[in-house]
Design a protein around this motif. Structure first.
Motif, mmCIF file in Angstrom:
data_model
loop_
_atom_site.group_PDB
_atom_site.id
_atom_site.type_symbol
_atom_site.label_atom_id
_atom_site.label_comp_id
_atom_site.label_asym_id
_atom_site.label_seq_id
_atom_site.Cartn_x
_atom_site.Cartn_y
_atom_site.Cartn_z
ATOM 1 N N SER A 69 0.843 -1.195 0.000
ATOM 2 C CA SER A 69 0.000 0.000 0.000
ATOM 3 C C SER A 69 0.878 1.244 0.000
ATOM 4 O O SER A 69 1.916 1.279 0.657
ATOM 5 N N VAL A 70 0.475 2.247 -0.773
ATOM 6 C CA VAL A 70 1.239 3.485 -0.910
ATOM 7 C C VAL A 70 0.315 4.657 -0.615
ATOM 8 O O VAL A 70 -0.784 4.739 -1.163
ATOM 9 N N ARG A 71 0.756 5.570 0.241
ATOM 10 C CA ARG A 71 -0.042 6.753 0.539
ATOM 11 C C ARG A 71 0.865 7.901 0.937
ATOM 12 O O ARG A 71 2.057 7.703 1.222
ATOM 13 N N VAL A 72 0.320 9.100 0.935
ATOM 14 C CA VAL A 72 1.050 10.292 1.357
ATOM 15 C C VAL A 72 0.367 10.870 2.581
ATOM 16 O O VAL A 72 -0.852 11.096 2.572
ATOM 17 N N LEU A 73 1.148 11.072 3.650
ATOM 18 C CA LEU A 73 0.622 11.696 4.852
ATOM 19 C C LEU A 73 0.947 13.185 4.802
ATOM 20 O O LEU A 73 2.101 13.559 4.548
ATOM 21 N N PRO A 74 -0.031 14.054 5.048
ATOM 22 C CA PRO A 74 0.238 15.492 5.000
ATOM 23 C C PRO A 74 1.087 15.949 6.174
ATOM 24 O O PRO A 74 1.160 15.272 7.213
ATOM 25 N N ALA A 75 1.746 17.076 5.999
ATOM 26 C CA ALA A 75 2.579 17.635 7.060
ATOM 27 C C ALA A 75 1.740 17.861 8.316
ATOM 28 O O ALA A 75 0.558 18.228 8.249
ATOM 29 N N SER A 76 2.381 17.623 9.464
ATOM 30 C CA SER A 76 1.685 17.773 10.738
ATOM 31 C C SER A 76 2.698 18.187 11.793
ATOM 32 O O SER A 76 3.663 17.458 12.058
ATOM 33 N N GLY A 77 2.484 19.361 12.391
ATOM 34 C CA GLY A 77 3.425 19.843 13.399
ATOM 35 C C GLY A 77 4.809 20.031 12.805
ATOM 36 O O GLY A 77 4.985 20.731 11.809
ATOM 37 N N THR A 78 5.783 19.357 13.391
ATOM 38 C CA THR A 78 7.161 19.453 12.884
ATOM 39 C C THR A 78 7.447 18.426 11.799
ATOM 40 O O THR A 78 8.540 18.422 11.232
ATOM 41 N N LEU A 79 6.497 17.556 11.524
ATOM 42 C CA LEU A 79 6.701 16.505 10.527
ATOM 43 C C LEU A 79 6.347 17.018 9.137
ATOM 44 O O LEU A 79 5.288 17.631 8.947
ATOM 45 N N PRO A 80 7.184 16.757 8.131
ATOM 46 C CA PRO A 80 6.882 17.174 6.766
ATOM 47 C C PRO A 80 5.906 16.208 6.100
ATOM 48 O O PRO A 80 5.504 15.197 6.693
#
Length: 375
Positions: free
Chosen positions: A98-109
């Motif tokens: 499975s492939v997905r993109v997690l949006p930036a959150s806090g200090t995480l890009p």
């Protein structure tokens, strides 16, 4: 300023470093392995699985940085990143990813996340649920995830009507078969399935071109993880040592290429070498093929390192040449020359069963190390 790496006439990964190195972070979990790569921003991705679910390619708008290397976790073997592409070599038998993109959150890009299913350590363990209404109890069983099956093709060079090199100490076709059978034993003991190109003194065809074509075809099967062709070297001089090859062009002096001998020698060998070299040239602009060739180079380095470490032979290095039998970059494929049968000292060693056992053990360990399989 970025640089390119040219090996054996092939531009391996024409990678301008347009960002920081995109090295996957690897996490192992119960039932899956997770790869995570930071993205430069909100990025659409497109993924495709090829070669029977063993090669995952993810295209990104990028840019990613340039990187490559092995992956030390279940279900994954190696990776290559180019500015707009990530290619991951998966273990044979892997049931998708499975492939997905997690949006930036806090200090995480923004992050690209790939989950590869692997056998769960608790796949069959019952999981107790909280008491349901009216005290009815549920017993849930997690679905089992099949353990990926590793398959390797072993090609004992020459055979039958084609004896290969011959010296007062050894004949190539006999040595390569003996070593290949020993490698098979090592791999089978560790649960790796083995496909033998030949398991006796025979050939696939008396016509050399057809023989090599049939051997090469076994390396294009979607369910195979690696292809290893075993040969014995020869020289008019006192040359000695071990060298391992992956596919590439024969260079400007094709007539002097060692591939000519292994491709049948004489006019047939020269013709097949020219044909294979032309194939190599067509792969230069194909990034997916380049990634697969990079996996082959990694396999070659793994096997060469084990061979030198366990035999103490002269290290002639990892090289590339236009060997017809490994010209298909569908899977990691290499050809190893385990010594010079024409050398008095090395030929005498290859004639000893104990030494051949060491060579076979080294090849098997190199394969297992590349496949991230317990040695």
């Amino acid at each position: 300023m970025s640089t390119c790496c040219v090996l054996g006439g092939l531009l391996l990964l024409p990678l301008s470093a347009l960002g920081s190195a995109a090295v996957p972070r690897v996490g192992t979990h119960d039932g899956f392995t997770r790869l995570v790569i930071d993205l430069p921003g909100p990025t659409p991705v497109r993924s495709v699985l090829t070669q029977g679910n063993t090669v995952l390619t993810v295209s990104v708008k990028g840019p990613l940085g340039a990187s490559q290397g092995p992956l030390r976790a279940a279900g994954v073997v190696a990776y290559v990143t180019t500015p707009q592409r990530l290619t991951v070599q998966l273990a044979a038998g892997t049931r998708g990813a499975s492939v997905r993109v997690l949006p930036a959150s806090g200090t995480l890009p923004d992050r690209l996340v790939i989950d590869v299913p692997v056998a769960s350590s608790s796949a069959l363990a019952p999981v107790k649920a909280a008491p349901a209404p009216r005290q009815a109890r549920l017993s849930l069983v997690r679905p089992a995830v099949r353990q990926p099956i590793l398959r390797v093709v072993l090609d004992a060079g020459h055979g039958g009507v084609d004896a290969g090199m011959s010296s007062p100490w050894v004949t190539e076709k006999a040595i390569t078969l003996d070593v290949a059978l020993r490698v098979r034993t090592y791999l089978l003991q560790r649960g790796v399935q083995v496909i033998m190109v030949r398991s006796s003194d025979t050939q696939l065809s008396v016509n050399k071109r057809d023989d090599l074509e049939r051997r090469a075809r076994l390396g294009s099967a979607a369910s195979v993880n690696a292809y290893v062709s075993i040969h014995v070297n020869s020289s008019d001089g006192a040359a000695s040592g071990i060298e391992t090859y992956y596919f590439g062009t024969a260079g400007s002096d094709a007539a002097g290429s060692i591939a000519v001998l292994e491709n049948g020698g004489g006019s047939t060998g020269r013709a097949l070498t020219r044909q294979a070299s032309a194939t190599a040239q067509t792969l230069v602009g194909d990034l997916l093929s380049q990634a697969k060739l990079t996996f082959s180079a990694q396999l070659a380095r793994s096997i060469q390192g084990q061979l030198i470490g366990l035999t103490g032979a002269t290290d002639r290095g990892v090289r590339s040449d236009a060997f017809y039998v490994i010209r298909n970059p569908a899977i990691p494929a290499i050809l190893t020359e385990i010594g010079f049968g024409s050398n008095a000292e090395e030929g005498a060693k290859l004639a000893q069963a104990g030494y051949r056992e060491r060579v076979a053990g080294a090849i098997a360990q190199g394969i297992l190390k590349f496949l991230n399989h317990p040695l």
